[in-house]
Design a protein around this motif. Sequence first.
Motif, PDB file in Angstrom:
ATOM      1  N   ASP A   1     -65.045  46.392 -18.753  1.00  0.00           N
ATOM      2  CA  ASP A   1     -64.734  45.028 -19.205  1.00  0.00           C
ATOM      3  C   ASP A   1     -66.006  44.211 -19.444  1.00  0.00           C
ATOM      4  O   ASP A   1     -66.027  43.324 -20.283  1.00  0.00           O
ATOM      5  CB  ASP A   1     -63.908  44.287 -18.140  1.00  0.00           C
ATOM      6  N   VAL A   2     -67.032  44.469 -18.611  1.00  0.00           N
ATOM      7  CA  VAL A   2     -68.270  43.677 -18.700  1.00  0.00           C
ATOM      8  C   VAL A   2     -69.450  44.643 -18.744  1.00  0.00           C
ATOM      9  O   VAL A   2     -69.500  45.614 -17.983  1.00  0.00           O
ATOM     10  CB  VAL A   2     -68.426  42.734 -17.479  1.00  0.00           C
ATOM     11  N   VAL A   3     -70.403  44.359 -19.645  1.00  0.00           N
ATOM     12  CA  VAL A   3     -71.614  45.177 -19.757  1.00  0.00           C
ATOM     13  C   VAL A   3     -72.796  44.354 -19.262  1.00  0.00           C
ATOM     14  O   VAL A   3     -72.996  43.224 -19.711  1.00  0.00           O
ATOM     15  CB  VAL A   3     -71.832  45.617 -21.227  1.00  0.00           C
ATOM     16  N   VAL A   4     -73.548  44.929 -18.318  1.00  0.00           N
ATOM     17  CA  VAL A   4     -74.751  44.259 -17.806  1.00  0.00           C
ATOM     18  C   VAL A   4     -75.951  44.986 -18.392  1.00  0.00           C
ATOM     19  O   VAL A   4     -76.148  46.182 -18.133  1.00  0.00           O
ATOM     20  CB  VAL A   4     -74.794  44.324 -16.259  1.00  0.00           C
TER      21      VAL A   4
ATOM     22  N   GLY B   1     -82.179  46.268 -12.289  1.00  0.00           N
ATOM     23  CA  GLY B   1     -80.927  47.011 -12.186  1.00  0.00           C
ATOM     24  C   GLY B   1     -80.714  47.611 -10.812  1.00  0.00           C
ATOM     25  O   GLY B   1     -79.589  47.604 -10.283  1.00  0.00           O
ATOM     26  N   THR B   2     -81.785  48.107 -10.190  1.00  0.00           N
ATOM     27  CA  THR B   2     -81.656  48.703  -8.851  1.00  0.00           C
ATOM     28  C   THR B   2     -81.112  47.676  -7.862  1.00  0.00           C
ATOM     29  O   THR B   2     -80.237  47.971  -7.036  1.00  0.00           O
ATOM     30  CB  THR B   2     -83.040  49.215  -8.371  1.00  0.00           C
ATOM     31  N   GLU B   3     -81.622  46.456  -7.958  1.00  0.00           N
ATOM     32  CA  GLU B   3     -81.169  45.397  -7.034  1.00  0.00           C
ATOM     33  C   GLU B   3     -79.757  44.943  -7.366  1.00  0.00           C
ATOM     34  O   GLU B   3     -78.979  44.608  -6.473  1.00  0.00           O
ATOM     35  CB  GLU B   3     -82.144  44.214  -7.091  1.00  0.00           C
ATOM     36  N   VAL B   4     -79.408  44.938  -8.644  1.00  0.00           N
ATOM     37  CA  VAL B   4     -78.042  44.561  -9.034  1.00  0.00           C
ATOM     38  C   VAL B   4     -77.061  45.555  -8.409  1.00  0.00           C
ATOM     39  O   VAL B   4     -76.064  45.170  -7.779  1.00  0.00           O
ATOM     40  CB  VAL B   4     -77.891  44.542 -10.578  1.00  0.00           C
TER      41      VAL B   4
ATOM     42  N   GLY C   1     -64.952  43.498 -27.632  1.00  0.00           N
ATOM     43  CA  GLY C   1     -64.233  42.546 -26.781  1.00  0.00           C
ATOM     44  C   GLY C   1     -64.652  42.606 -25.325  1.00  0.00           C
ATOM     45  O   GLY C   1     -63.889  42.226 -24.437  1.00  0.00           O
ATOM     46  N   LYS C   2     -65.888  43.080 -25.068  1.00  0.00           N
ATOM     47  CA  LYS C   2     -66.374  43.140 -23.688  1.00  0.00           C
ATOM     48  C   LYS C   2     -67.412  42.043 -23.478  1.00  0.00           C
ATOM     49  O   LYS C   2     -68.268  41.837 -24.353  1.00  0.00           O
ATOM     50  CB  LYS C   2     -66.998  44.516 -23.419  1.00  0.00           C
ATOM     51  N   SER C   3     -67.339  41.350 -22.365  1.00  0.00           N
ATOM     52  CA  SER C   3     -68.346  40.325 -22.083  1.00  0.00           C
ATOM     53  C   SER C   3     -69.659  40.981 -21.716  1.00  0.00           C
ATOM     54  O   SER C   3     -69.682  42.127 -21.253  1.00  0.00           O
ATOM     55  CB  SER C   3     -67.861  39.422 -20.947  1.00  0.00           C
ATOM     56  N   VAL C   4     -70.741  40.235 -21.925  1.00  0.00           N
ATOM     57  CA  VAL C   4     -72.075  40.785 -21.678  1.00  0.00           C
ATOM     58  C   VAL C   4     -72.882  39.836 -20.806  1.00  0.00           C
ATOM     59  O   VAL C   4     -72.843  38.616 -20.984  1.00  0.00           O
ATOM     60  CB  VAL C   4     -72.825  41.009 -23.021  1.00  0.00           C
TER      61      VAL C   4
ATOM     62  N   VAL D   1     -62.275  44.774 -12.245  1.00  0.00           N
ATOM     63  CA  VAL D   1     -63.163  44.533 -13.380  1.00  0.00           C
ATOM     64  C   VAL D   1     -64.135  45.709 -13.470  1.00  0.00           C
ATOM     65  O   VAL D   1     -64.900  45.961 -12.533  1.00  0.00           O
ATOM     66  CB  VAL D   1     -63.932  43.202 -13.208  1.00  0.00           C
ATOM     67  N   GLY D   2     -64.061  46.429 -14.573  1.00  0.00           N
ATOM     68  CA  GLY D   2     -64.944  47.580 -14.762  1.00  0.00           C
ATOM     69  C   GLY D   2     -66.264  47.133 -15.381  1.00  0.00           C
ATOM     70  O   GLY D   2     -66.288  46.395 -16.373  1.00  0.00           O
ATOM     71  N   VAL D   3     -67.362  47.587 -14.759  1.00  0.00           N
ATOM     72  CA  VAL D   3     -68.685  47.139 -15.213  1.00  0.00           C
ATOM     73  C   VAL D   3     -69.558  48.322 -15.575  1.00  0.00           C
ATOM     74  O   VAL D   3     -69.596  49.326 -14.849  1.00  0.00           O
ATOM     75  CB  VAL D   3     -69.379  46.313 -14.097  1.00  0.00           C
ATOM     76  N   ALA D   4     -70.243  48.203 -16.699  1.00  0.00           N
ATOM     77  CA  ALA D   4     -71.272  49.184 -17.079  1.00  0.00           C
ATOM     78  C   ALA D   4     -72.615  48.544 -16.823  1.00  0.00           C
ATOM     79  O   ALA D   4     -72.878  47.424 -17.286  1.00  0.00           O
ATOM     80  CB  ALA D   4     -71.127  49.515 -18.569  1.00  0.00           C
ATOM     81  N   ILE D   5     -73.470  49.231 -16.065  1.00  0.00           N
ATOM     82  CA  ILE D   5     -74.819  48.706 -15.827  1.00  0.00           C
ATOM     83  C   ILE D   5     -75.767  49.510 -16.714  1.00  0.00           C
ATOM     84  O   ILE D   5     -75.883  50.742 -16.565  1.00  0.00           O
ATOM     85  CB  ILE D   5     -75.252  48.896 -14.344  1.00  0.00           C
TER      86      ILE D   5
END
Length: 451
Positions: A82-85, A25-28, A105-108, A14-18
Motif C-alpha cells: 500500500d505504501v512505498v518508502v 533504511g536500516t534504522e527505519v 495508487g500507492k502512497s509514497v 498496511v503493506g509496506v515496501a522499503i
Amino acid sequence: MTREANTGLRQPEVGVAILGMGTVGTEVVRLLNENADSFTHRVGAPIVIRGIAVRDLDKDRNVDPELLTDDPQSLVDREDVDVVVEVIGGIDGPRELILSALQQGKSVVTANKALVAAHAAELSQAADDSRVDLYFEAAVAGAIPIIGPLKRSMAGDELQKVMGIVNGTTNFILSAMDETGADYEETLAEAGRLGYAEADPTADVEGYDAASKAAILSTLAFHTRVTSSDVYREGITKITQQDIQFAHKLNCTIKLLAVCERVQNPDGGEAVSARVYPALIPKSHQLATVNGAFNAVFLEASSAGQIMFYGPGAGGAPTASAVLGDLVAASRNVVHGGRAPGDNPYANLPIANFGDVETRYLVSMLVRDEKGTLSQIAKVFSEHGVSISTVQQDDYRVIGDDAEGKDFARLMVVTHRAKESDLAATVEALETSHIVASVASVLRMEGLEGI
Ligand code: NAP
Ligand code: HSE
C-alpha cells in the motif's frame, strides 16, 4: 490492505515496501520492528513490511533474508503493498520507482531531497492523479518537522523569509573548524563515518544538498514552484581558517545558510530569491548557536513573527524518525481514508535575478600599506554604488614586500546592504586596481538586521 485473520474476519493491515537499507533504511526497519505494537495502535492496523530492496543481497543485515530483493520494481508492483518508502537516493531510478508506485495508487514516503527538488511538479501531479499521498518530511533538515508545519500550521500566514542551516555535514565541518581549528578533510571523513554525509560528499560540501532543501522550502513557503536549478549555490570548500578568524574579529561565525526570501523585483513586483552560501552571522544570532550535525530553520511570517525549528539534521535514526512519522500518516490515510495536503504553487512568483538580490558583505583584501590607500579603496566601492559600513586594518600582519618594496596590509571592509551585481563589479574593479594585491575572500553577511 486486508488479510484473512484466524477468526475469518477481514483485518486491515498496511503493506509496506522499503526501498533501500543503508544508513536511513536500516534504522527505519529496526524501529518498525521494535515498535510494531505501538505503530499498530497509532495507525489502527499493523504496518507489515512486505519486502526490502537493496543492491547487494550478500551484505550482512539484521533482517529476515526472505524479505530482501534486488528488484525494487517487483516489490513496488506487489498487490499487497500500500505504501512505498524510498530511501535509496539518487534521481533517475527512484523517480521511476516512485512514479510507478503513485500511478499504481500507492502512497509514497521519501527522504530524497535531490529528487523532490528536481521533480516535485511531476511527482505531485502523479500523487494528485491517483489521489494518494506523497510525503517527504525527511528530505529537509533530518528529524526536524518543517515540511508538515509549512504545509499545515503556517498555511494561514504569509511567509516572508526562511533562513536555515539545513546540511548537517557542512555544519559539522564548519563547527569543528570554528571551535577547534580542525582540519577540513579529517572532519569530512568523520561526517561520513557518522552517516551524515551523502554517498558522494560533493553534494554536501558544494552546497547541492542544501540547494535542494532550499528549493523545497521555497516552494512550500511562497506557493511557487522552485527547483534546485533556481537556487544560487556556493559551497564551503573555499572557506579557510583565515576566514573563520576574520569572522571572529567581527564577533561572527560562518555557517552554510539556505536563504529563501520574498523580495521585490526591480519592476516593483514580488519575486522569490533562494540561495545557498557560506555566510557570516553574528554570534548573538540564534543560528550561530547551532553546532555539529544539528540543523535549524528560522521562519519570518507576517502574523506569527519569528519562529525557529531546531534539531538533529542528519544521521540514520533521526532521519528514520521523520520517515516513520510520514509512514504513520500515510498508513492512517490508507486505513481511515483522506489525503495529506499537497504543495500548492498557485502564487507562481518569478524567481529573482541573483544580481538584484541585496545583502551585506565582508570583503578581505591585501592592499598597499601607504598614504591614500583607504580613500582610493573607498572610491572604488562608492563608484559602484556600494556603501561601506566599517573598515578594519590588520596593522600587525604586514604580509611582505612587492617589487617596489611596498608593504601590504590586510583590510576587512564590511558593507551596508548592496546588490550582488554592484558588489561583483566592485570586486572586479578592486582586483584590477594597482593598490590591491589580491581580494582574498568575499563573504556574505546575514542576520545583521538591527545590528
Ligand atoms: P545509503 O546509506 O547510501 O543507502 C542506500 C541504500 O539503497 C542501500 O541499502 C543500497 O543497497 C540501496 N540501493 C542503492 N541502489 C539500489 C538499487 N538500484 N536497488 C535497490 N537498492 C539500492 O543512503 P542513506 O544515507 O540511507 O540515504 C538514503 C536517502 O535518504 C537519500 O535520498 C538521502 O539523501 C536521504 N537522506 C539521508 C540522510 C542521512 O543522514 N543519511 C538524511 C536525510 C535524508 P546496499 O545496502 O546493498 O548498498
Ligand atoms: N547529507 C545530509 C546532511 C543528510 O549532511 O545534512 C541530511 O539530509
